[in-house]
Design a protein around this motif. Structure first.
Motif, PDB file in Angstrom:
ATOM      1  N   GLN A   1       7.089  79.696  49.956  1.00 58.33           N
ATOM      2  CA  GLN A   1       5.793  79.938  50.600  1.00 58.33           C
ATOM      3  C   GLN A   1       4.748  78.955  50.087  1.00 58.33           C
ATOM      4  OE1 GLN A   1       4.342  83.952  50.356  1.00 58.33           O
ATOM      5  NE2 GLN A   1       2.390  83.461  51.313  1.00 58.33           N
TER       6      GLN A   1
ATOM      7  N   GLY B   1       5.029  75.602  51.850  1.00 52.31           N
ATOM      8  CA  GLY B   1       4.471  75.677  53.201  1.00 52.31           C
ATOM      9  C   GLY B   1       2.953  75.630  53.191  1.00 52.31           C
ATOM     10  N   ASN B   2       2.353  76.358  52.261  1.00 53.41           N
ATOM     11  CA  ASN B   2       0.892  76.356  52.140  1.00 53.41           C
ATOM     12  C   ASN B   2       0.375  74.977  51.725  1.00 53.41           C
ATOM     13  OD1 ASN B   2       0.865  79.073  52.785  1.00 53.41           O
ATOM     14  ND2 ASN B   2       0.770  79.751  50.657  1.00 53.41           N
TER      15      ASN B   2
ATOM     16  N   TRP C   1       1.678  72.025  52.476  1.00 58.94           N
ATOM     17  CA  TRP C   1       1.672  71.149  53.649  1.00 58.94           C
ATOM     18  C   TRP C   1       0.480  71.454  54.553  1.00 58.94           C
ATOM     19  CZ3 TRP C   1       4.060  66.769  54.906  1.00 58.94           C
ATOM     20  CH2 TRP C   1       5.242  66.417  54.238  1.00 58.94           C
ATOM     21  N   GLN C   2       0.189  72.737  54.752  1.00 57.30           N
ATOM     22  CA  GLN C   2      -0.949  73.113  55.598  1.00 57.30           C
ATOM     23  C   GLN C   2      -2.263  72.598  55.025  1.00 57.30           C
ATOM     24  OE1 GLN C   2      -0.970  77.318  56.411  1.00 57.30           O
ATOM     25  NE2 GLN C   2       1.161  77.341  57.090  1.00 57.30           N
ATOM     26  N   GLU C   3      -2.434  72.728  53.717  1.00 54.75           N
ATOM     27  CA  GLU C   3      -3.657  72.276  53.071  1.00 54.75           C
ATOM     28  C   GLU C   3      -3.768  70.747  53.123  1.00 54.75           C
ATOM     29  OE1 GLU C   3      -7.243  72.120  51.347  1.00 54.75           O
ATOM     30  OE2 GLU C   3      -6.217  73.915  52.113  1.00 54.75           O
TER      31      GLU C   3
ATOM     32  N   TYR D   1      -2.631  68.836  55.435  1.00 55.71           N
ATOM     33  CA  TYR D   1      -3.000  68.482  56.811  1.00 55.71           C
ATOM     34  C   TYR D   1      -4.490  68.731  57.052  1.00 55.71           C
ATOM     35  CZ  TYR D   1      -3.335  68.812  61.897  1.00 55.71           C
ATOM     36  OH  TYR D   1      -3.718  68.655  63.207  1.00 55.71           O
ATOM     37  N   LYS D   2      -4.983  69.896  56.617  1.00 58.39           N
ATOM     38  CA  LYS D   2      -6.381  70.248  56.859  1.00 58.39           C
ATOM     39  C   LYS D   2      -7.342  69.337  56.102  1.00 58.39           C
ATOM     40  CE  LYS D   2      -5.431  75.172  57.662  1.00 58.39           C
ATOM     41  NZ  LYS D   2      -5.618  76.545  57.119  1.00 58.39           N
TER      42      LYS D   2
ATOM     43  N   GLU E   1      -2.743  64.304  54.017  1.00 60.35           N
ATOM     44  CA  GLU E   1      -1.509  63.870  54.680  1.00 60.35           C
ATOM     45  C   GLU E   1      -1.709  62.511  55.350  1.00 60.35           C
ATOM     46  OE1 GLU E   1       0.792  65.506  58.521  1.00 60.35           O
ATOM     47  OE2 GLU E   1       0.772  66.943  56.841  1.00 60.35           O
TER      48      GLU E   1
END
Length: 281
Positions: free
Chosen positions: A156, A159-160, A162-164, A166-167, A171
């Motif tokens: 988990q 996954g978090n 990668w999201q951070e 991107y935001k 990235e």
């Protein structure tokens, strides 16, 4: 088949010591692997974590014993590794759908998990497209975080992460740095258990040549041989399916062994297939 046999030895060890306190280090030693790599490979081959396998098997044996005799719940809890009858009853209900005290009711059924036997069938297997790459030393630059890999806790967190990335735009910044031998973004798992117990480090990075970028650390890789596979099925399921086939089909059918360097998940960008790079020897 050396890899398969090693995992099977670890399963044999778990089965022989199910009623004892087991350390994952002892289990991994049966397969002659580090704890990090053993837990990763075990989960890929069986689709459950080591801890979940042990829990399921203990609760299966507990259910069979309760069905066959008049055992006290307190005694059963301690026998199967639980500190209190309440924690045992909660875990028992979660697996079997009933409490231990309800198990002797007429018509009751339980959820039984049998001992794993690793079997590899290569007859008629789909071909696995890959290439072997002799790669000299290279470095990556990016961001990293450390996670516990106990019972899959890192999944988990990654996954978090990668999201951070991107935001926050990290990235895009990392992708723009990519001037090295491997095109695209990289996801890299690095075993850190020698530094901190049961810890791994995950990198979102890019192959990079030059001075260390401001605010972005680098990690060096030695010269090595790599098996490179393309993920041809839709993501993200395609990536996981390919990992399982590499572990369960490709390695057992070749003379190659894992070189125990960090593996690479490669995301080249638009209109190009993701890749998995496995260090081999």
């Amino acid at each position: 088949m050396k890899w398969v046999n090693s995992i099977q030895k670890s399963i044999q060890y778990m089965e022989e010591h199910l009623l004892e306190s087991m350390m994952v280090e002892q289990i991994a030693a049966q397969a002659h692997m580090s704890v990090f790599h053993f837990q990763r490979i075990f989960a890929l081959m069986t689709e459950v974590t080591v801890a979940e396998y042990i829990r399921r098997r203990r609760l299966t044996l507990a259910a069979h014993e309760l069905l066959q005799g008049d055992c006290k719940i307190m005694d059963m809890a301690f026998k199967y590794g639980y500190d209190t009858p309440e924690s045992f009853s909660k875990a028992f209900r979660r697996q079997h759908g009933i409490t231990p005290s309800e198990i002797r009711k007429s018509g009751t059924s339980v959820q039984s998990y049998n001992r794993f036997v690793i079997q590899i069938s290569l007859v008629g297997a789909e071909p696995m497209k890959h290439r072997i790459v002799e790669q000299g030393p290279f470095s990556i630059a990016g961001i990293s975080q450390r996670f516990s890999y106990i019972d899959g806790q890192h999944l988990q967190g990654i996954g978090n992460m990668w999201q951070e990335a991107y935001k926050s735009g990290a990235e895009d910044r990392i992708f723009a740095l990519n001037n090295g031998v491997i095109p695209g973004l990289l996801g890299v798992c690095v075993d850190q258990s020698e530094i901190q117990d049961k810890q791994m480090e995950y990198w979102i990075a890019a192959a990079y040549e030059g001075d260390e970028p401001e605010g972005l650390p680098t990690l060096a890789f030695p010269a090595s041989k790599w098996a490179v596979f393309e993920v041809e099925e839709p993501m993200p399921q395609g990536m996981q399916k390919l990992w399982k086939r590499i572990v369960g089909e490709w390695f057992p059918s070749t003379s190659y062994e894992h070189a125990w360097l960090p593996e690479l998940e490669v995301y080249p960008g638009m209109h190009q297939l993701p890749q998995i790079w496995i260090p081999i020897r």
